[in-house]
Design a protein around this motif. Structure first.
Motif, PDB file in Angstrom:
ATOM      1  N   ASP A 274       1.086  -1.567   0.364  1.00 32.17           N
ATOM      2  CA  ASP A 274      -0.216  -0.724  -0.095  1.00 32.17           C
ATOM      3  C   ASP A 274       0.847   1.199   0.120  1.00 32.17           C
ATOM      4  O   ASP A 274       2.151   1.300   0.838  1.00 32.17           O
ATOM      5  CB  ASP A 274      -0.962  -0.122   1.114  1.00 32.17           C
ATOM      6  N   LEU A 275       0.787   1.982  -0.696  1.00 35.08           N
ATOM      7  CA  LEU A 275       1.990   3.471  -1.297  1.00 35.08           C
ATOM      8  C   LEU A 275       1.848   4.135   0.067  1.00 35.08           C
ATOM      9  O   LEU A 275       2.567   4.875   0.389  1.00 35.08           O
ATOM     10  CB  LEU A 275       1.276   4.192  -1.742  1.00 35.08           C
TER      11      LEU A 275
ATOM     12  N   GLY B 107      10.603   6.134  -6.277  1.00 39.80           N
ATOM     13  CA  GLY B 107      10.169   7.326  -6.126  1.00 39.80           C
ATOM     14  C   GLY B 107       8.460   8.424  -5.913  1.00 39.80           C
ATOM     15  O   GLY B 107       9.039   8.823  -5.449  1.00 39.80           O
ATOM     16  N   SER B 108       7.557   7.117  -6.230  1.00 37.49           N
ATOM     17  CA  SER B 108       6.117   7.315  -5.489  1.00 37.49           C
ATOM     18  C   SER B 108       6.224   7.870  -4.018  1.00 37.49           C
ATOM     19  O   SER B 108       5.647   8.576  -3.430  1.00 37.49           O
ATOM     20  CB  SER B 108       5.416   6.082  -6.042  1.00 37.49           C
ATOM     21  N   VAL B 109       7.153   6.716  -3.501  1.00 35.91           N
ATOM     22  CA  VAL B 109       7.241   6.833  -2.199  1.00 35.91           C
ATOM     23  C   VAL B 109       7.637   8.297  -1.310  1.00 35.91           C
ATOM     24  O   VAL B 109       7.085   9.050  -0.255  1.00 35.91           O
ATOM     25  CB  VAL B 109       8.044   6.179  -1.394  1.00 35.91           C
ATOM     26  N   ILE B 110       8.649   8.582  -2.251  1.00 28.96           N
ATOM     27  CA  ILE B 110       9.787   9.556  -1.918  1.00 28.96           C
ATOM     28  C   ILE B 110       8.758  10.922  -1.935  1.00 28.96           C
ATOM     29  O   ILE B 110       8.573  12.140  -1.344  1.00 28.96           O
ATOM     30  CB  ILE B 110      10.631   9.979  -1.961  1.00 28.96           C
TER      31      ILE B 110
ATOM     32  N   SER C  82      -1.298   3.182 -12.454  1.00 31.05           N
ATOM     33  CA  SER C  82      -2.167   3.093 -13.476  1.00 31.05           C
ATOM     34  C   SER C  82      -2.245   3.965 -14.442  1.00 31.05           C
ATOM     35  O   SER C  82      -2.859   3.566 -15.367  1.00 31.05           O
ATOM     36  CB  SER C  82      -2.778   2.360 -12.874  1.00 31.05           C
ATOM     37  N   ASP C  83      -2.425   5.530 -14.143  1.00 34.91           N
ATOM     38  CA  ASP C  83      -2.500   6.269 -14.466  1.00 34.91           C
ATOM     39  C   ASP C  83      -1.848   6.793 -15.510  1.00 34.91           C
ATOM     40  O   ASP C  83      -1.583   6.996 -16.804  1.00 34.91           O
ATOM     41  CB  ASP C  83      -2.990   7.598 -13.764  1.00 34.91           C
ATOM     42  N   LEU C  84      -0.610   6.261 -15.490  1.00 34.74           N
ATOM     43  CA  LEU C  84       0.816   6.932 -16.289  1.00 34.74           C
ATOM     44  C   LEU C  84       1.045   5.470 -17.225  1.00 34.74           C
ATOM     45  O   LEU C  84       1.631   5.135 -18.498  1.00 34.74           O
ATOM     46  CB  LEU C  84       2.531   6.486 -15.599  1.00 34.74           C
TER      47      LEU C  84
ATOM     48  N   ASN D 110      -0.468  -0.570  -7.991  1.00 31.44           N
ATOM     49  CA  ASN D 110      -0.620   0.490  -9.151  1.00 31.44           C
ATOM     50  C   ASN D 110      -1.558   1.873  -9.375  1.00 31.44           C
ATOM     51  O   ASN D 110      -1.854   2.543  -9.991  1.00 31.44           O
ATOM     52  CB  ASN D 110      -0.818  -0.150  -9.444  1.00 31.44           C
ATOM     53  N   GLN D 111      -3.469   1.381  -7.889  1.00 28.64           N
ATOM     54  CA  GLN D 111      -4.222   1.966  -7.674  1.00 28.64           C
ATOM     55  C   GLN D 111      -3.782   3.716  -6.899  1.00 28.64           C
ATOM     56  O   GLN D 111      -4.748   4.208  -7.026  1.00 28.64           O
ATOM     57  CB  GLN D 111      -4.968   1.158  -7.988  1.00 28.64           C
TER      58      GLN D 111
END
Length: 254
Positions: free
Chosen positions: A66-67, A94-97, A124-126, A182-183
């Motif tokens: 989970d992000l 990178g998403s986490v930071i 998932s948007d990317l 991813n979501q």
């Protein structure tokens, strides 16, 4: 050893000798955040270089489920540090930071072939309008929806510039990523608040270099390009460490 790295070590040594303890404690520390199919040991070649330069280093261990939970894990680690923090994220890290980097202690973000998305955006948007990449055929899920890479996926796509003996171990010890992450959308984009650096892995088959370049340009990062697969911190640890040390020096002078 590069000239810049040697210079940093000399500066660090001089600071340790000349500054009072209270001031030296304000030197920035580093928190390293791994990506999918990996864990904190992915930084094992970078960590000794940073430590030899006198930098305090911590490596997060993410659950990859989970992000927001992963960002909370990193936030707790950030809060344990004395003084300012340089937050470093590889790939999914990178998403986490980008989420956790909004913390007041974080002074600088370093992306290593990492995702630098916008607030409200998910992985998932990317990719929703993009054809599947060749490496994605090497993904297989378990019964709980966690994703792993095959041994071929690791050796031919993830880390093709590492020895076969090493990629074989990586395949066995990989940490799976839950598909649902991813979501998960970001609630904040820390790169809008903090200065950033970006290491582009020019031979990356997971996140193509042109996409990394797009991220780097969008966030206004200082860019370093290395000849590396996706795992730049393993293939080019000295170059990655130098970018981190430059960020430490900048954050320590704030």
């Amino acid at each position: 050893m590069s000239i810049a790295l040697s210079k940093f070590r000399s500066v660090a040594a001089a600071l340790a000798l000349s500054l009072p303890v209270s001031a030296a404690a304000e030197n920035a520390s580093v928190v390293l955040v791994h990506g999918a199919f990996s864990d904190g040991t992915a930084w094992h070649r970078v960590i000794p270089i940073l430590q030899d330069a006198g930098v305090s280093v911590s490596a997060a261990q993410l659950a990859l489920a989970d992000l927001q939970e992963d960002a909370a894990t990193v936030t707790r680690l950030v809060e344990l540090q004395d003084g300012p923090v340089v937050l470093v994220g590889h790939s999914y890290g990178g998403s986490v930071i980008t989420e956790a980097g909004a913390h007041e202690k974080v002074e600088h973000l370093v992306y290593v072939a990492g995702f630098a998305m916008e607030a409200g955006q998910s992985l998932s948007d990317l990719t929703k309008d993009q054809p599947a990449a060749p490496w994605q055929s090497e993904i297989y899920p378990d019964g709980a929806g966690y994703l792993r890479l095959t041994a071929t996926g690791i050796s031919e796509f993830f880390a093709p510039d590492l020895p076969a003996s090493e990629t074989a171990v990586m395949a066995v010890t990989q940490a799976p990523l839950k598909y649902d992450t991813n979501q998960d959308a970001l609630s904040v984009a820390a790169w809008t608040l903090k200065p950033s650096s970006y290491v582009i892995a020019e031979n990356d088959q997971i996140i193509p270099a042109q996409i990394q370049g797009y991220f780097a340009q969008k966030i206004g990062a200082d860019v370093t390009t290395v000849s590396s697969s996706h795992v730049a911190m393993l293939a080019q640890p000295e170059a990655v460490a130098e970018v981190i040390l430059n960020a430490v020096q900048a954050a320590s002078s704030q």
